[in-house]
Design an enzyme around this catalytic site. Structure first.
Site, PDB file in Angstrom:
ATOM      1  CB  THR A   1      31.553 -28.403  -7.116  1.00 26.23           C
ATOM      2  OG1 THR A   1      31.637 -29.431  -5.438  1.00 26.23           O
ATOM      3  CG2 THR A   1      30.622 -29.075  -8.092  1.00 26.23           C
TER       4      THR A   1
ATOM      5  NE  ARG B   1      32.472 -36.780  -0.379  1.00 28.89           N
ATOM      6  CZ  ARG B   1      32.079 -35.082  -0.808  1.00 28.89           C
ATOM      7  NH1 ARG B   1      33.569 -35.207  -1.362  1.00 28.89           N
ATOM      8  NH2 ARG B   1      30.551 -35.094  -0.819  1.00 28.89           N
ATOM      9  CB  VAL B   2      35.371 -40.492  -4.403  1.00 26.67           C
ATOM     10  CG1 VAL B   2      34.159 -40.015  -5.704  1.00 26.67           C
ATOM     11  CG2 VAL B   2      36.566 -40.722  -3.895  1.00 26.67           C
TER      12      VAL B   2
ATOM     13  CG  ASP C   1      28.821 -34.157  -6.818  1.00 24.93           C
ATOM     14  OD1 ASP C   1      29.862 -33.528  -6.630  1.00 24.93           O
ATOM     15  OD2 ASP C   1      27.424 -33.456  -7.214  1.00 24.93           O
TER      16      ASP C   1
ATOM     17  CB  THR D   1      27.195 -26.828  -6.669  1.00 24.04           C
ATOM     18  OG1 THR D   1      27.964 -26.238  -6.027  1.00 24.04           O
ATOM     19  CG2 THR D   1      26.499 -25.644  -7.498  1.00 24.04           C
ATOM     20  N   GLY D   2      26.671 -28.824  -4.376  1.00 26.49           N
ATOM     21  CA  GLY D   2      25.879 -29.206  -3.512  1.00 26.49           C
ATOM     22  C   GLY D   2      26.350 -30.167  -2.722  1.00 26.49           C
TER      23      GLY D   2
ATOM     24  N   GLY E   1      26.848 -32.853  -2.899  1.00 33.31           N
ATOM     25  CA  GLY E   1      27.583 -34.475  -3.259  1.00 33.31           C
ATOM     26  C   GLY E   1      26.822 -36.319  -3.180  1.00 33.31           C
TER      27      GLY E   1
END
Length: 274
Positions: free
Chosen positions: A139, A167-168, A170, A190-191, A193
């Site tokens: 990200t 999958r979606v 964040d 970030t991280g 999501g």
């Protein structure tokens, strides 16, 4: 996201087009929508002049995928499924105890009964918390303030490695990976999501700053809300108010973000510890 108009453009699950962030900008600038997904997002991007369809695989990504398959598709994001520790196809094992539903399951054959009797299958072999870390996601979130004081934010990501198809994360979710408002400032994240989008941390940060919190306090507060519910999650946010004051907060890793303003000759890298 345009912090002046609060317009947002996003795409998700878009294949075969490399410039996803540009496609998102085109959604914002040329439609009345906020989010386009899947095959039709691809068609939109190409119709608006972006290159595609393009094979986005690389020798490195193909090798990584091949090694993952040879390792029985581990780690992965599945839970409460059988067969555990394998590549599937997967079937749910937390079957309801309702008598009518149980009768239906019994008619499906002995395999379902075996799932119910095998207590070991009730625990996933790999927690997805072990699947998201600083090495397997990409990200990039950015916030800018121009000389007129207008705020803009953007996020681009390829998603979590080995994610379940469809999958979606964040990245395209307003208020989760990024949020901005000319009246207040901006935030990027970030991280993990899948966890972070449940809390809309960037919306929280901006609203906390609106109520008078300093950027550092707002960032720490947003991350703390997540950590209280998910102490094993990995993630970070940066906060930027409309005056240019910035700060970051993180959990589960040491986080770095970079800053540059008109008086600086080069970018400064800021290191944030948990």
């Amino acid at each position: 996201m345009n912090g002046k108009t609060m317009e947002i453009g996003a795409v998700a699950a878009m294949r075969y087009v490399k410039d996803a962030i540009m496609a998102a900008k085109l959604v914002m600038e040329h439609t009345g929508h906020t989010l386009l997904v899947g095959e039709k997002a691809t068609s939109f991007a190409i119709s608006m002049g972006l290159a595609g369809p393009t094979n986005l695989s690389s020798p490195e990504s193909i090798e990584k995928w091949s090694n993952w398959r040879q390792n029985n598709c581990q780690p992965n994001f599945w839970k409460n499924v059988a067969p555990a520790g394998n590549c599937g196809p997967y079937h749910p094992i937390n079957i309801p105890k309702d008598p009518v539903k149980s009768a239906v399951w019994e008619n499906q054959g002995i395999t379902c009964q075996e799932w119910l009797e095998n207590d070991n299958l009730l625990e996933p072999t790999n927690s997805h918390f072990n699947s998201v870390n600083r090495h397997n996601h990409d990200t990039i979130s950015m916030a800018v303030i121009d000389k007129m004081g207008h705020v803009a934010v953007g996020t681009s990501t390829n998603g979590a490695t080995f994610k379940i198809p469809g999958r979606v994360g964040d990245g395209p979710i307003p208020g989760s990976s990024a949020y901005g408002d000319d009246e207040v400032g901006a935030c990027g994240a970030t991280g993990d999501g899948d966890i972070m989008m449940r809390f809309l941390p960037c919306y929280q940060v901006v609203e906390s700053m609106r109520l008078g919190m300093e950027p550092r306090d707002a960032a720490v507060d947003a991350i703390s809300r997540i950590a209280r519910k998910y102490p094993d999650f990995v993630g970070a946010v940066f906060a930027l108010n409309k005056k240019g004051v910035h700060a970051g907060a993180c959990h589960g890793w040491t986080f770095q973000y970079s800053v540059r303003n008109s008086s600086m000759l080069d970018v400064e890298v800021i290191t944030v510890t948990p």
